[in-house]
Write a protein that holds these residues in place. Structure first.
Motif, short mmCIF file in Angstrom:
data_model
loop_
_atom_site.label_atom_id
_atom_site.label_comp_id
_atom_site.label_asym_id
_atom_site.label_seq_id
_atom_site.Cartn_x
_atom_site.Cartn_y
_atom_site.Cartn_z
N THR A 642 7.75 -16.72 -11.37
CA THR A 642 8.61 -15.60 -11.40
C THR A 642 8.17 -14.33 -10.46
O THR A 642 7.01 -14.45 -10.24
CB THR A 642 8.65 -15.04 -13.05
OG1 THR A 642 9.58 -14.10 -13.16
CG2 THR A 642 7.40 -14.45 -13.38
N GLU A 643 9.28 -13.72 -9.97
CA GLU A 643 9.06 -12.53 -9.12
C GLU A 643 7.97 -12.73 -8.21
O GLU A 643 7.05 -12.05 -7.58
CB GLU A 643 8.48 -11.52 -9.90
CG GLU A 643 9.38 -11.15 -11.31
CD GLU A 643 10.57 -10.66 -10.98
OE1 GLU A 643 10.89 -9.79 -10.04
OE2 GLU A 643 11.50 -11.45 -11.68
N SER A 644 8.22 -14.00 -7.37
CA SER A 644 7.46 -14.39 -6.27
C SER A 644 8.17 -14.73 -5.10
O SER A 644 9.47 -15.18 -5.47
CB SER A 644 6.40 -15.60 -6.59
OG SER A 644 5.55 -15.07 -7.74
N ARG A 645 7.54 -15.04 -3.91
CA ARG A 645 8.37 -15.37 -2.71
C ARG A 645 7.42 -16.12 -1.76
O ARG A 645 6.11 -16.43 -1.93
CB ARG A 645 8.65 -13.92 -1.80
CG ARG A 645 7.34 -13.03 -1.52
CD ARG A 645 7.86 -11.92 -0.73
NE ARG A 645 6.69 -11.02 -0.44
CZ ARG A 645 6.14 -10.96 0.37
NH1 ARG A 645 5.84 -12.00 1.23
NH2 ARG A 645 4.90 -9.97 0.46
N ASP A 669 13.75 -8.92 -10.55
CA ASP A 669 14.40 -9.62 -9.11
C ASP A 669 14.39 -11.04 -8.90
O ASP A 669 15.41 -11.44 -8.18
CB ASP A 669 13.54 -8.94 -8.04
CG ASP A 669 13.46 -7.26 -8.00
OD1 ASP A 669 14.74 -6.70 -8.44
OD2 ASP A 669 12.61 -6.77 -7.60
N GLY A 670 13.53 -11.79 -9.72
CA GLY A 670 13.60 -13.16 -9.35
C GLY A 670 12.50 -13.50 -8.12
O GLY A 670 11.74 -12.74 -7.82
N CYS A 671 12.85 -14.69 -7.81
CA CYS A 671 12.13 -15.39 -6.61
C CYS A 671 12.97 -15.42 -5.31
O CYS A 671 14.11 -15.48 -5.26
CB CYS A 671 11.52 -16.52 -6.92
SG CYS A 671 10.65 -16.40 -8.14
N SER A 672 12.33 -15.49 -4.14
CA SER A 672 12.93 -15.70 -2.84
C SER A 672 12.29 -16.54 -2.22
O SER A 672 11.05 -16.66 -1.96
CB SER A 672 13.17 -14.35 -2.37
OG SER A 672 12.11 -13.81 -1.92
#
Length: 713
Positions: A642-645, A669-672
């Motif tokens: 979670t919350e990672s890119r 924001d979620g992940c990208s």
């Protein structure tokens, strides 16, 4: 193994006699159940009768073995009671043995009725079933579900034969038997018992399939199919048989291991006769479990996680007939160890050949090979010997010496080597920068003193400073269970003497039921114990941390947790059985927790069996590679991000998790910029792969099936 064809005239006569006693099933449109259709169909009952009449082996010998059982006698008398009581290991015992004997007797008499066409056998089976159907009210005490599971499918197989033949079983008596199943057995068994050892749910699945068939209740039948494929806790087949073929109870004893496998095999056969292929679940996982178990019991060496029990090794249960019949003769798999085990059981005691062996076909399917163990993370954790040789000049510490004193005075970028032995730490071991701490493999065991005060953070290894850097931990084991006074690995057993602080050594075996310790660790009030926690105060404050060939097992808190570090490498580690419901609560401790890390790689590791958490929890991180790991049988998810890119997830096996195999989640924001490729995600309770609020994803070439929500992903 070949089948001699019977005389055509004899075959014709037998077929006429079988047809005379069989009542053809009504053909119903749609997905109606086949009757008879549990362990034997009409054709299989006919085949059995023909072979006995022709005097062919192994059926003739198996028939003789069946008839020689005490419960097969016409003198057998049922002794029903209203309240059957079976406590732990059969104490107390009220009516439980009588119930088991009656179930076996009813099935034996039903088989004798089919083979001999002597209606006195049919009436005997009817009398036994009726005696219990009109008497039994309930099951009580510790083994209630287990006893009901053992007896339910046996009674049902007898009843299915009687109802499907001209046995003379009255409609009102059939209705009363159905009433007993639906009002006594099903309420007790409907929720299964995944908290117990897996042989319990295996037997329950067998019985629930049979009850569903007898009662023509698809909902009951489907619960068992679903549970076999992805049951929670210690439920489904991927929970009982690991990707290597090792079984959940292989470290307990071989009797219970074969008990669980045998019940699963019967469940597969029952489902198969209804057109449902449970045999093929998880790429023929059950076949792999049988081959592994047979090989070990034949005295061969097998790969193992933990210590395989020698209790009852070499004693073969009568469980191999339908497995060899299906996987070899029907599917074409080579099953060499199962075949050798089968030769043992047939020679010694079997009568299952009578009911399950259909003989070699004219042409056996070929080219399927043998069941294959997973190669992912197959040789990880602390091994028998260290993976690398320490450099000349390394400082050596022996058991009984203070590791902390050496760390505090002998660092300077050097190696500290722990000799074989048990190291009981009076307080958490504080690791400074610029050090390699190495053991001698799984014979080097670190354990925080079980008497360490409960009001302090019970962590085995911690970072000495917030800016920790250039640290390698390798080739040793951390035992995290504070309730375990005996630490066992593949070469030695250590018994810690409470209060000595010295790790006194004596030889003593572990308790024969490891699941008891697992249950104790799962409680919220269990002592909080973690393996390794490296914690910074800001992102990137720590750097260059390496864990290689480390085993961290059975911690109630996190196995390994790293906060705020760059350049983290975790390779070939076994971090399993960690993460309970201790403070701050369930779902917050895991096998491996990484948060606010950058430039990290987790590869070729086992992250399995977290009691209340995930195999790998990754949050607020970037530039992370997760490669070729096994993340299986965790209470939540195999991998939760979670919350990672910039996260790359490739080549992992995520199976048998109660939640998702791989979950990219969103807290805000979620992940990208994620890649999810070439992973095998199967038999998970929810999704195989699930993405929530992901921006820019590259998801390709993943596989898997039999997940709970969306099948493949």
């Amino acid at each position: 193994m070949s089948t001699t064809k019977s005389n055509p005239a004899v075959r014709f006569a037998i077929a006429i006699l079988i047809a005379a006693i069989m009542v053809p099933s009504t053909v119903i449109a749609g997905d109606a159940f086949v009757h008879p259709g549990m362990l034997q169909t009409y054709d299989e009952l006919e085949f059995m009768t023909q072979k006995v009449a022709a005097g062919e082996d192994p059926w003739k010998t198996a028939w003789s073995n069946l008839c020689s059982e005490s419960y097969s006698s016409m003198d057998f008398q049922p002794k029903p009671v209203a309240h059957v009581v079976r406590g732990s290991y059969g104490r107390p015992s009220i009516g439980d043995r009588a119930l088991m004997d009656s179930a076996n007797a009813a099935y034996s008499q039903a088989l004798q009725w089919v083979v001999t066409r002597d209606k006195t056998h049919a009436q005997k089976a009817i009398d036994i079933i009726n005696a219990w159907s009109y008497t039994l009210w309930d099951f009580q005490d510790n083994d209630a579900k287990l006893l009901a599971a053992w007896t339910g499918h046996t009674f049902c197989n007898a009843a299915e034969i009687l109802r499907s033949t001209d046995a003379g079983w009255k409609d009102q008596d059939q209705e009363q038997f159905k009433r007993m199943l639906l009002t006594v057995y099903v309420p007790l068994l409907k929720d299964y018992f995944p908290e117990a050892n897996g042989n319990w749910d295996a037997a329950i699945m067998d019985t629930m399939l049979c009850i569903g068939i007898f009662c023509d209740d698809h909902s009951i039948f489907e619960t068992a199919v679903n549970h076999f494929q992805r049951g929670p806790g210690n439920g489904g087949v991927t929970k009982y048989v690991y990707p290597t073929g090792q079984c959940e109870e292989s470290v307990r004893d071989e009797a219970h291991t074969q008990l669980g496998l045998g019940e699963m095999a019967q469940a597969c056969q029952v489902a198969w006769n209804q057109g449902v292929d449970l045999y093929g679940t998880a790429n023929d996982r059950l076949a792999l479990g049988f081959e592994y178990t047979a090989k070990y019991n034949l005295g061969e060496s097998v790969p193992a996680h933990g210590v395989l029990s020698t209790q009852a090794r070499g004693r073969f249960s009568d469980i191999y007939e339908e497995i060899y019949q299906h996987y070899h003769f029907v599917k074409g798999l080579e099953m060499p160890f199962t075949e050798r085990a089968l030769e043992r059981t047939r020679a010694e005691k079997t009568w299952s050949a009578l009911t399950l062996y259909q003989g070699a076909p004219a042409a056996t399917p070929v080219g399927q090979g043998s069941p294959q163990a997973s190669a992912i993370a197959s040789d990880v954790g602390a091994a028998t010997e260290p993976a690398v040789t320490p450099p000349v000049g390394a400082v050596t510490v022996t058991s009984g010496e203070s590791i902390q004193n050496v760390l505090d005075t002998e660092t300077n970028g050097g190696w500290i080597v722990l000799s074989k032995g048990l190291y009981v730490l009076p307080s958490p071991l504080r690791i400074p920068s610029d050090v390699t701490l190495a053991g001698q493999g799984n014979s080097t065991v670190l354990m925080l003193d079980p008497d360490y005060p409960a009001d302090r953070a019970g962590v085995t290894i911690v970072s000495a400073t917030d800016d920790l850097h250039d640290v390698t931990l390798r080739d040793f084991m951390i035992e995290g269970d504070p309730a375990v006074r005996t630490v066992t690995n593949s070469s030695v057993s250590y018994n810690y003497v409470s209060g000595s602080g010295s790790g006194a050594v004596t030889l003593r075996p572990m308790a024969n039921d490891p699941n008891q310790a697992r249950r104790l660790r799962s409680y919220q009030m269990a002592p909080s114990r973690a393996g390794i926690i490296f914690s910074a105060q800001r992102g990137g404050q720590m750097r260059d941390l390496h864990l290689e060939h480390i085993t961290v097992r059975d911690c109630t808190h996190d196995g390994v947790a790293i906060y705020g570090a760059d350049n983290v490498v975790i390779s070939a580690c076994d971090l399993s059985g960690n993460g309970s419901s201790v403070v701050p609560g369930p779902g917050l401790q895991h096998d491996l927790l990484l948060t606010r890390v950058g430039g990290a790689q987790v590869s070729d590791s086992r992250l399995d069996d977290s009691l209340w958490g995930n195999g790998l929890e990754l949050s607020a991180s970037h530039s992370v590679k997760i490669l070729n790991n096994e993340m299986a049988r965790n209470a939540l998810n195999g991998l939760h991000v979670t919350e990672s890119r910039d996260i790359h997830v490739r080549g992992n096996l995520t199976e048998g998790n109660d939640g998702n195999g791989i979950l990219f989640d969103a807290q805000m924001d979620g992940c990208s910029n994620i890649e999810v490729a070439n992973n095998l995600s199967r038999n998970n309770g929810d999704n195989g792969i699930r993405l929530i609020k992901v921006v820019s994803s590259n998801v390709h070439d993943n596989s898997g099936d039999e997940n709970g929500v969306s099948g493949n992903q």
